[in-house]
Design a protein around this motif. Structure first.
Motif, PDB file in Angstrom:
ATOM      1  N   MET A 164       0.830  -1.202   0.000  1.00  0.00           N
ATOM      2  CA  MET A 164       0.000   0.000   0.000  1.00  0.00           C
ATOM      3  C   MET A 164       0.866   1.255   0.000  1.00  0.00           C
ATOM      4  N   THR A 165       0.271   2.381  -0.395  1.00  0.00           N
ATOM      5  CA  THR A 165       0.999   3.647  -0.372  1.00  0.00           C
ATOM      6  C   THR A 165       0.544   4.444   0.842  1.00  0.00           C
ATOM      7  N   VAL A 166       1.493   4.797   1.678  1.00  0.00           N
ATOM      8  CA  VAL A 166       1.170   5.580   2.871  1.00  0.00           C
ATOM      9  C   VAL A 166       0.951   7.037   2.437  1.00  0.00           C
ATOM     10  N   PRO A 167      -0.192   7.635   2.804  1.00  0.00           N
ATOM     11  CA  PRO A 167      -0.417   9.048   2.436  1.00  0.00           C
ATOM     12  C   PRO A 167       0.671   9.951   3.029  1.00  0.00           C
ATOM     13  N   THR A 168       0.851  11.110   2.411  1.00  0.00           N
ATOM     14  CA  THR A 168       1.898  12.022   2.889  1.00  0.00           C
ATOM     15  C   THR A 168       1.285  13.333   3.378  1.00  0.00           C
ATOM     16  N   VAL A 169       2.066  14.067   4.162  1.00  0.00           N
ATOM     17  CA  VAL A 169       1.701  15.454   4.484  1.00  0.00           C
ATOM     18  C   VAL A 169       2.783  16.343   3.886  1.00  0.00           C
ATOM     19  N   THR A 170       2.396  17.550   3.561  1.00  0.00           N
ATOM     20  CA  THR A 170       3.367  18.509   3.030  1.00  0.00           C
ATOM     21  C   THR A 170       3.846  19.378   4.176  1.00  0.00           C
ATOM     22  N   PHE A 171       5.129  19.626   4.220  1.00  0.00           N
ATOM     23  CA  PHE A 171       5.644  20.467   5.295  1.00  0.00           C
ATOM     24  C   PHE A 171       6.832  21.254   4.784  1.00  0.00           C
TER      25      PHE A 171
END
Ligand code: NDP
Length: 273
Positions: free
Chosen positions: A1-8
């Protein structure tokens, strides 16, 4: 699966969930990281203090050599333990971490602890953290670290750091789990747009005996671990679960898309930790 990301920070992406590596050593550490990469983990959390950077580095290199993952897809964090070191030693510690990890840059580098014991007299930690932070900012400006942050900092530690900092920490990695809610630190970081990483997202194992958490897990047809991680994600934290057990490494990833309702979020926040 692809782990969602956050932008920082400067538009960089960071996987919302990372694998903790505390107390993982040698062959077991290599096995766990290789399995995790196969399952879709891309974010790994280590520290000089964990004495496992060489094993983590071996696993990453093996995975990259095998074509399982590329460096760009990985997000690697390490931490400096700085109590006895002079300013110039920060770069030495950083270079040693890079060498052990067999990498040429780090995605995130953290000050591990704000006030180790030898720095508590006369608030010596304040000056020391300011020096260490300056050295980390310099490494960031040289492009050797993609983001810099802190760990276990309470608001007064952050306020002291911000007096001389040129950059605001991108991240504060603190202990956060159902029943372990550091309200003042959470509020301070939210106000200053500092991302919160959750270490010990299972209360370092204690959550698994908690009947109130079990009841929430049963309600959603999930495991305690999955609802604990879902709670963390819904709070906006980035959890760092650790497991050596293959089935748990896999099932812990199954925490995305669980929608806990407002009542259950509160229940989990306030369970006895
Ligand atoms: P965790 O809260 O991640 O708990 C780990 C424990 O939970 C292990 O005993 C593990 O068992 C068990 N576990 C994991 N998944 C499951 C599951 N699905 N079902 C039942 N049991 C499960 O504790 P950690 O202390 O390891 O914290 C996580 C990470 O946070 C660390 O590895 C480290 O990277 C970071 N950290 C940072 C600190 C800091 O000062 N910045 C301090 C401490 C940790 P098993 O392994 O046997 O499967």
């Amino acid at each position: 699966m692809t782990v969602p990301t956050v932008t920082f920070n400067d538009d960089r992406e960071m996987p919302q969930l990372g694998l903790g590596t505390y107390k993982l050593y040698d062959e077991e550490c290599i096995r766990v990281i290789r399995e995790a990469i196969d399952l879709g983990y891309r974010h790994f959390d280590t520290a000089t203090l964990y004495k496992n950077e060489e094993a983590v580095g071996t696993a990453l290199k093996q995975a990259m050599d095998a074509g399982d993952v590329t460096r760009d897809e990985l997000f690697i964090t390490s931490k400096v333990w700085h109590s006895h070191q002079g300013e110039h030693k920060v770069e030495e510690a950083f270079q040693q971490s890079l060498k052990d990890l067999q990498l040429d840059y780090l995605d995130l580098y953290l000050i591990h602890w704000p006030n180790p014991k030898p720095l508590r007299e006369n608030d010596a930690w304040k000056k020391r953290n300011a020096e260490v932070w300056r050295a980390m900012e310099d490494l960031y400006n040289l492009g050797k670290i993609r983001a810099i942050g802190v760990s276990n900092f309470l608001p007064h530690h952050l306020e002291a750091l911000l007096e001389t900092a040129r950059m605001t920490p991108a991240v504060n990695q603190i202990r956060l789990a159902p029943g372990v809610y550091q309200t003042e630190a959470v509020n301070f970081c939210r106000e200053h747009e500092i991302l919160l990483e959750a270490w010990g997202p299972f209360g370092q194992g204690e959550l698994f005996q908690n009947p109130a958490v079990q009841a929430v897990a049963d309600k959603y047809g999930k495991t305690i671990a999955q609802v604990a991680l879902a709670w963390s994600l819904q709070e906006g934290f980035l959890p760092l679960p650790k497991s050596v057990t293959p089935s748990r490494i896999a099932s812990n990833l199954d925490c995305f898309g669980i929608e806990l309702d407002a009542v259950d979020l509160e229940v989990l926040k306030n369970v006895s930790g």
